[in-house]
Design a protein around this motif. Structure first.
Motif, PDB file in Angstrom:
ATOM      1  N   CYS A  26       0.831  -1.208   0.000  1.00 56.90           N
ATOM      2  CA  CYS A  26       0.000   0.000   0.000  1.00 56.90           C
ATOM      3  C   CYS A  26       0.865   1.257   0.000  1.00 56.90           C
ATOM      4  O   CYS A  26       0.562   2.237  -0.696  1.00 56.90           O
ATOM      5  CB  CYS A  26      -0.931   0.005   1.211  1.00 56.90           C
ATOM      6  SG  CYS A  26      -2.292  -1.180   1.120  1.00 56.90           S
ATOM      7  N   VAL A  27       1.932   1.247   0.776  1.00 54.20           N
ATOM      8  CA  VAL A  27       2.842   2.393   0.807  1.00 54.20           C
ATOM      9  C   VAL A  27       3.482   2.598  -0.562  1.00 54.20           C
ATOM     10  O   VAL A  27       3.585   3.736  -1.053  1.00 54.20           O
ATOM     11  CB  VAL A  27       3.923   2.200   1.891  1.00 54.20           C
ATOM     12  CG1 VAL A  27       5.050   3.223   1.713  1.00 54.20           C
ATOM     13  CG2 VAL A  27       3.315   2.334   3.278  1.00 54.20           C
ATOM     14  N   ASP A  28       3.903   1.519  -1.191  1.00 52.15           N
ATOM     15  CA  ASP A  28       4.502   1.616  -2.528  1.00 52.15           C
ATOM     16  C   ASP A  28       3.514   2.248  -3.506  1.00 52.15           C
ATOM     17  O   ASP A  28       3.859   3.159  -4.271  1.00 52.15           O
ATOM     18  CB  ASP A  28       4.919   0.222  -3.002  1.00 52.15           C
ATOM     19  CG  ASP A  28       5.783   0.262  -4.258  1.00 52.15           C
ATOM     20  OD1 ASP A  28       6.247   1.359  -4.639  1.00 52.15           O
ATOM     21  OD2 ASP A  28       6.000  -0.809  -4.861  1.00 52.15           O
ATOM     22  N   VAL A  29       2.275   1.781  -3.469  1.00 53.13           N
ATOM     23  CA  VAL A  29       1.242   2.342  -4.344  1.00 53.13           C
ATOM     24  C   VAL A  29       1.000   3.812  -4.008  1.00 53.13           C
ATOM     25  O   VAL A  29       0.875   4.662  -4.903  1.00 53.13           O
ATOM     26  CB  VAL A  29      -0.072   1.542  -4.224  1.00 53.13           C
ATOM     27  CG1 VAL A  29      -1.200   2.238  -4.981  1.00 53.13           C
ATOM     28  CG2 VAL A  29       0.117   0.126  -4.755  1.00 53.13           C
ATOM     29  N   ALA A  30       0.940   4.135  -2.720  1.00 58.01           N
ATOM     30  CA  ALA A  30       0.692   5.516  -2.297  1.00 58.01           C
ATOM     31  C   ALA A  30       1.795   6.451  -2.785  1.00 58.01           C
ATOM     32  O   ALA A  30       1.521   7.583  -3.214  1.00 58.01           O
ATOM     33  CB  ALA A  30       0.575   5.583  -0.773  1.00 58.01           C
TER      34      ALA A  30
END
Length: 254
Positions: A26-30
Motif C-alpha cells: 500500500c505504501v509503494d502504491v501511495a
C-alpha cells in the motif's frame, strides 16, 4: 512492536498475505500515486504515507484474524464477525503505533528510501492519521466526545446524520477529501489497488504504466469495482458500495 505484529498477522486470506506485506505494498502504491499528482516530500506526504502504513491496524483484532483464518482454510466464517476499521482504537492499537514509529520509519527507509520525519507524525496530526484508518472503507468516522469525567475521547461512529450530545467535533471521510485534495482518498485507493492486484495476481506497476493522471486511474478502478468488491467479500461479506465510493472520490479529480 507493530512491525513484528504485522509480519505474523494476516491481511488477506488469499495466499495468506501478511499484514506487513499488504501495508508495504500500500505504501509503494501511495508513493506512486503521490508522484502521479506531483506531491513532493514534506509534512503532508509524511502524514499520508504514515497513515497508509497503519491504516489496517484494526485487522489485528483477534476476531478479525479468526475470520481471515477461516476464509484462508475454506471454512465457514465464525459467528462473531467484526469490521476491522471499528477496531482501530481497540487492543491498545494507538499505543502500539506510538511505540513503533521509529521502527516504521526504518522499514520505509530500507524498502523505499523514504525518509519519514518523526516530528511530522506526532501531536494533533495523529487525529487525521487515525481518521484515515477509521474511514478507509467509507463506513465510519471519528467522533470526539466528552466522557463522564470531562475528558474528550475519540469514538468510532457510523451514522453520519446522527449527532451525539457529548460530541465536541468529528472527522469524516469528506473532511479528509477536502483537507488533502486531490489525495484525500490516497489511503483508500492505495488499499484498493494493492488488494486487487494481490487477489488477481497482477502487478500494480503495469497499471501505473497505463495511466497518465489520477483521473485515468479512477476510471480504470471504477471499471473494475465490482470485481474488486467480490474479492473482498470472500472474508468480509458486507456491501462496500465500492463503485459509488470511487465515484465520490473521483468527483473532484480532473
Amino acid at each position: 512492536m507493530l512491525v513484528e505484529r504485522f509480519k505474523t498477522a494476516l491481511a488477506k486470506s488469499t495466499g495468506r498475505q501478511s499484514l506487513y506485506d499488504h501495508a508495504m505494498a500500500c505504501v509503494d502504491v501511495a508513493l506512486r500515486l503521490a508522484k502521479l499528482v506531483g506531491e513532493g516530500p514534506g509534512p503532508r506526504l509524511d502524514w499520508l504515507i504514515f497513515a497508509t502504513f497503519v491504516h489496517d491496524v484494526g485487522k489485528l483484532d483477534p476476531y478479525f484474524q479468526a475470520m481471515l483464518e477461516a476464509a484462508a482454510e475454506g471454512k465457514p466464517l465464525p459467528r462473531k464477525r467484526v469490521k476491522h476499521e471499528a477496531s482501530t482504537f481497540d487492543y491498545n492499537h494507538p499505543q502500539l503505533v506510538e511505540e513503533s514509529k521509529e521502527a516504521i520509519r526504518e522499514e520505509l527507509r530500507g524498502a523505499y528510501g523514504y525518509s519519514l520525519e518523526l516530528a511530522n507524525v506526532s501531536g494533533e496530526v495523529m487525529d487525521h492519521i487515525w481518521a484515515f484508518a477509521v474511514t478507509h472503507h467509507g463506513f465510519f468516522y471519528v467522533s470526539y466526545e466528552r466522557d463522564r469525567n470531562g475528558i474528550v475521547r475519540p469514538l468510532i461512529r457510523r451514522q453520519w446524520t446522527s449527532f451525539y450530545p457529548n460530541e465536541e467535533r468529528r472527522i469524516t471521510l469528506v473532511d479528509l477529501l477536502f483537507e488533502y485534495h486531490p489525495l484525500g482518498g490516497l489511503v483508500i485507493i492505495a488499499d484498493l489497488i494493492a488488494s486487487y492486484c494481490h487477489e488477481q495476481g497482477k502487478d500494480y506497476q503495469t497499471l501505473f504504466g497505463k495511466v497518465s493522471s489520477l483521473g485515468d486511474l479512477f476510471e480504470r478502478l471504477i471499471t473494475y469495482a465490482d470485481e474488486i468488491e467480490e474479492g473482498i467479500k470472500r472474508y468480509d461479506p458486507r456491501d462496500y458500495s465500492l463503485k459509488e465510493t470511487l465515484t465520490l472520490l473521483a468527483g473532484g479529480i480532473r
